[in-house]
Every structure is written in C-alpha cells, then in structure tokens.
Design an enzyme around this catalytic site. Structure first.
Site, PDB file in Angstrom:
ATOM      1  N   GLU A 165       0.802  -1.229   0.000  1.00 52.66           N
ATOM      2  CA  GLU A 165       0.000   0.000   0.000  1.00 52.66           C
ATOM      3  C   GLU A 165       0.838   1.284   0.000  1.00 52.66           C
ATOM      4  O   GLU A 165       0.726   2.114   0.920  1.00 52.66           O
ATOM      5  CB  GLU A 165      -0.976   0.000   1.193  1.00 52.66           C
ATOM      6  CG  GLU A 165      -1.992  -1.121   1.102  1.00 52.66           C
ATOM      7  CD  GLU A 165      -3.217  -0.918   1.993  1.00 52.66           C
ATOM      8  OE1 GLU A 165      -3.221   0.001   2.820  1.00 52.66           O
ATOM      9  OE2 GLU A 165      -4.184  -1.691   1.841  1.00 52.66           O
ATOM     10  N   GLU A 352      -5.300  -8.922   0.428  1.00 53.78           N
ATOM     11  CA  GLU A 352      -5.980  -8.573   1.686  1.00 53.78           C
ATOM     12  C   GLU A 352      -7.453  -8.381   1.410  1.00 53.78           C
ATOM     13  O   GLU A 352      -7.834  -7.819   0.373  1.00 53.78           O
ATOM     14  CB  GLU A 352      -5.456  -7.266   2.295  1.00 53.78           C
ATOM     15  CG  GLU A 352      -4.142  -7.383   3.000  1.00 53.78           C
ATOM     16  CD  GLU A 352      -3.728  -6.088   3.708  1.00 53.78           C
ATOM     17  OE1 GLU A 352      -4.597  -5.369   4.255  1.00 53.78           O
ATOM     18  OE2 GLU A 352      -2.514  -5.797   3.699  1.00 53.78           O
TER      19      GLU A 352
HETATM   20  C1  NOJ Z   1      -4.132  -2.549   4.928  1.00 54.04           C
HETATM   21  C2  NOJ Z   1      -2.795  -2.724   5.538  1.00 54.04           C
HETATM   22  O1  NOJ Z   1      -1.923  -3.324   4.639  1.00 54.04           O
HETATM   23  C3  NOJ Z   1      -2.800  -3.470   6.846  1.00 54.04           C
HETATM   24  O2  NOJ Z   1      -1.571  -3.219   7.458  1.00 54.04           O
HETATM   25  C4  NOJ Z   1      -3.976  -3.060   7.677  1.00 54.04           C
HETATM   26  O3  NOJ Z   1      -3.966  -3.668   8.927  1.00 54.04           O
HETATM   27  C5  NOJ Z   1      -5.246  -3.401   6.944  1.00 54.04           C
HETATM   28  N1  NOJ Z   1      -5.273  -2.711   5.674  1.00 54.04           N
HETATM   29  C6  NOJ Z   1      -6.509  -3.041   7.688  1.00 54.04           C
HETATM   30  O4  NOJ Z   1      -6.560  -1.682   7.847  1.00 54.04           O
END
Ligand code: NOJ
Length: 447
Positions: A165, A352
């Site tokens: 991200e 994710e």
């Molecule tokens: C994206 C992130 O990569 C991760 O670190 C985070 O915990 C999750 N989203 C949830 O917000």
C-alpha cells in the site's frame, strides 16, 4: 448454490511483522517508525505500543500449527527491515537472519507457502534519520536490503512483494501525515513515491537476475472507481480518481509510465522531479503479479474546479463497518476485471480482504462467535469465484487476517482476526470464521 475453485487455488491469510510480532528490541532489532513514534507521538497511536500485540515472534510455532490445521496453503507476511539492518545499511544483524530462517523453515515443514513483503509500514528509524524515502539514497538502501533477503531466504519463498500500500505508506505519509515521517508536502510525496518506484524496479530486476524460481510483485490498495451518471465526463473523472490513487503506482509498475490522464495537471506537473518520465521508463522492470488489497469501492464525479478535475464522494446506501470501510463484494469482481482488461490479464492475488470488529477494551477481545465476518467472507469469496469464472488470472485469496493485530494508528481497537487473541495472556482461540474458512479450503468451494 455452490461456487468452485481451481485445484491449485491458493487459499491463505495475510499479515505483517509490525502488527503481530512484538519483541521490538529482541535479538538486536533496531527501532522502526511504529516503535519510535508510538513513544514520542502517543496521541497518533491512541497511546498504545506495538509491543503489546500477539507476540508472534515467540509464538510462531503454535500459530503455524493453527494455520496448518486450518488448511492454509499460503501465508503473506512481511520481513521487518529493522531486524535485518538495525541501525543503517552498513551492518547486517545475523540474529535477524537466523530468526527469519527458522520461521521460513517452519512454514516449509508445514507445507505452507509464503508471500513476503519487504516493506509493510515499518520503516527503520535510521531511514527516517538519514533523510527518509525522499532521499535519493533510499533506492540503494532498499535494493541492498532486498538483495540480502533474496540471497538468504529466496530459495524457499514463492512470492515476493516489494511494498505494501504505497499510496498510504509512501504518498500519504509525506502528503497528509498519514504516518511517519508525518510531512504535509506534495512535492516531497511525489519525490518519495518516485524513489520508491525506482527502488521497486531495481528490486524486481535484481530478483529476476537471480533466477530463484519465484515471482515478484507489489501490493496495492485497489478498488473500483464508480461514478454517478453515464456522462463520459463523469466516467473520465472516475478514471482520474483511479489514476490519482492506486493508478499512481500500478500504471508505472505495469507500464513504466505515470498515469497519462493526470500527470499533466499542474498539481503533478509543477512538482515532478526532473527527467521523471525518462528515468521511469529507463528503470522500468515489469513485475510478475499484482497484489490487490480490496476493502471498499471509491466514487468520483467530474468537477472542473478541482485540482485534478474530479471530486470524491461517498455512497451512503452501502453498509459501512466500524473501521470506515463500505462493503461492496461486487467491487472485488469489478476491480479484478478492470485490471484484467487494462493490463492484459496479469497474474493477480487478493492479498488482503477482511472485516474488523471494534474492540472496546484492550483486555477484552471481541467474541469468537463472529457471524458478521462469516457473511463478509462468504460474499467476497463468491466474488472471487466469479472472477475466475470470467477468465481472470486470479491465483489466490488471502484474508486479512489470521489473528487479532495491532493497527498502528488505530491501536488495539480493530479485531480482524480469524483467531482471537487475548493480548494480556497471549491466549489464542479460533473464532467461528476460522472453522468456516477451514471448511471452504477443505471443500475448495463456497456455498
Ligand atoms: C491494509 C494494511 O496493509 C494493513 O496493514 C492493515 O492492517 C489493513 N489494511 C486493515 O486496515
């Protein structure tokens, strides 16, 4: 209704070092930005410390056993850069190497494959102290760190991701003080992003030259951009919304060019580093897969007055969770199909996707009876199946996340775990969603 998956589909979960490891100074680890700023800017972390999390660092054997029992095929995790290089790019910490070797071997012994991120939130403090990502030397620091990881661990890692991200951890870190170094300066954000892209290309090139048998990509926060009308002006505005967010990363990573529909707007044009286009295309190395973190869709309409000709808006008709994500499972399908069309059906992974339930008190984990999460998973996993049905080269799904985590700026208020963690006793208890996922994996299908 039953939705089936290919034989070799990679079912997994994803997590990151700084969100479950704890042990922030064990075995010679250096300080990273979360260790440091949670102490000096406690207000940005709800007064919490990453050291109180699940302590995967010491519990990994037990945790990997639970992952195996669940049937997991792949685990997406990250390496903590500050465990490998604690205080600068000069000295490697052998104990950090030994630790990750043990960890990787344990995954291997249990038949679980790995996708490893090199940079997931936890920049070492020495990087910040020496000028941060916007410092040109960052490219060398990152590349030599990547080299060590590939050399030491590359024989057992199926997939690598350079960065997680970057729209948040690089661009927004410099432009809107989302995280360290807490700057609010557009020019710095653009420069840091450019350096990160060059560092990504160098790591991709290096990895390919080493012929280690795996693949390398990057993980981006991606969602579809919808608009209000069928007016082409709105459609174009939505595409500028995409370009300004994940497209700022995906376009260069897949084509070697910044998004052509926005880079000439003064907001960017006036702030780009010298010779950016030439440098980007000459350094370009195409990655092998796209990692998609899908949580929510985005919305934009045309606005001639706005710096990039669009304004974002919210669709209030969609349900919103306590984390602030609007749920729209069909958005996962639209995202994957959009990427399939745009980039020639590259290899893709959902890296994710998951649901957070609010933990009101640090000592009191949310219940193991998590029907809401099960429904969320069912709906999103059905979308995954539809993507494959539609011919997308989607190879795996990784739920966020295996166990309750530390959420950095949201502290310990967001339980995303298929496994409940009591942060006081460190006791692990699988939630209903853990067994639900176990069943999906076992039957390779979802109802
Ligand atoms: C994206 C992130 O990569 C991760 O670190 C985070 O915990 C999750 N989203 C949830 O917000």
């Amino acid at each position: 209704m039953k939705f089936y998956f290919p034989e070799d589909f990679l079912w997994g979960t994803a997590c990151s070092a700084c969100q479950i490891e704890a042990a922030s100074s064990a075995d010679g680890k250096g300080e990273n930005v979360w260790d440091h700023y949670s102490k000096v800017r406690p207000e940005s972390f709800l007064g919490t410390s990453p050291d109180d999390c699940a302590d995967f660092y010491h519990h990994y054997k037990e945790d990997i056993r639970l992952m195996k029992e669940m049937g997991m095929k792949i685990f997406r995790f990250s390496i903590s850069w500050a465990r490998i290089f604690p205080n600068g790019p000069e000295n490697i910490n052998q104990k950090g190497i030994d630790y990750y070797n043990d960890l990787i071997n344990t995954f291997q012994e249990n038949g679980i494959r790995l996708m490893l991120d090199l940079f997931h939130c936890d920049l070492p403090m020495w990087v910040i102290d020496r000028g941060g990502i916007k410092c040109r030397d960052f490219i060398d620091w990152f590349t030599s760190y990547a080299k060590v990881c590939f050399e030491k661990f590359g024989d057992r890692v199926m997939l690598w991701s350079t960065v997680n991200e970057p729209s948040l951890n690089v661009f927004a870190a410099y432009n809107s003080a989302f995280t360290a170094p807490y700057e609010r300066d557009l020019k710095s954000a653009i420069l840091a992003s450019h350096n990160m892209l060059i560092a990504h290309f160098r790591a991709v090139k290096l990895y390919h030259s080493m012929n280690l048998g795996g693949k390398i990509g990057a993980v981006n926060y991606i969602g579809p951009y919808y608009t209000k009308t069928l007016d082409p002006k709105d459609e174009e505005a939505a595409m500028r919304g995409f370009a300004n967010h994940s497209g700022w990363w995906l376009e260069p990573m897949m084509t070697g060019h910044y998004p052509e529909n926005i880079v000439h707007y003064p907001r960017y044009a006036d702030n780009m580093p010298e010779n950016y286009a030439k440098e980007l295309s000459s350094e370009f190395a195409k990655m092998d897969f796209i990692g998609i973190n899908y949580y929510n869709p985005f919305f934009a309409v045309n606005n001639d007055e706005a710096p990039l000709g669009f304004s974002g808006y919210e669709d209030d008709t969609l349900p919103i969770d306590e984390y602030g994500f609007r749920h729209y499972p069909a958005g996962l399908f639209d995202t994957v199909i959009f990427l399939k069309e745009r980039y020639g059906n590259p290899e893709m992974y959902i890296t994710e996707n998951g649901l957070s339930v609010k933990r009101e008190k640090f000592e009191e984990p949310t219940p193991t009876n998590d029907t809401q999460r099960i429904k969320y998973m069912r709906d999103h996993i059905r979308s995954v199946s539809r993507c494959i049905e539609a011919g997308a080269n989607l190879k795996g799904y990784m739920n966020w996340t295996i166990m309750d985590t530390y959420e950095g700026h949201a502290g310990y208020t967001c339980d995303f775990g298929l496994i409940q963690v009591d942060f006081v006793t460190k006791k692990r208890t699988p939630r209903d969603s853990y067994y639900y996922y176990q069943d999906i994996i076992k039957h390779n299908s979802v109802n």
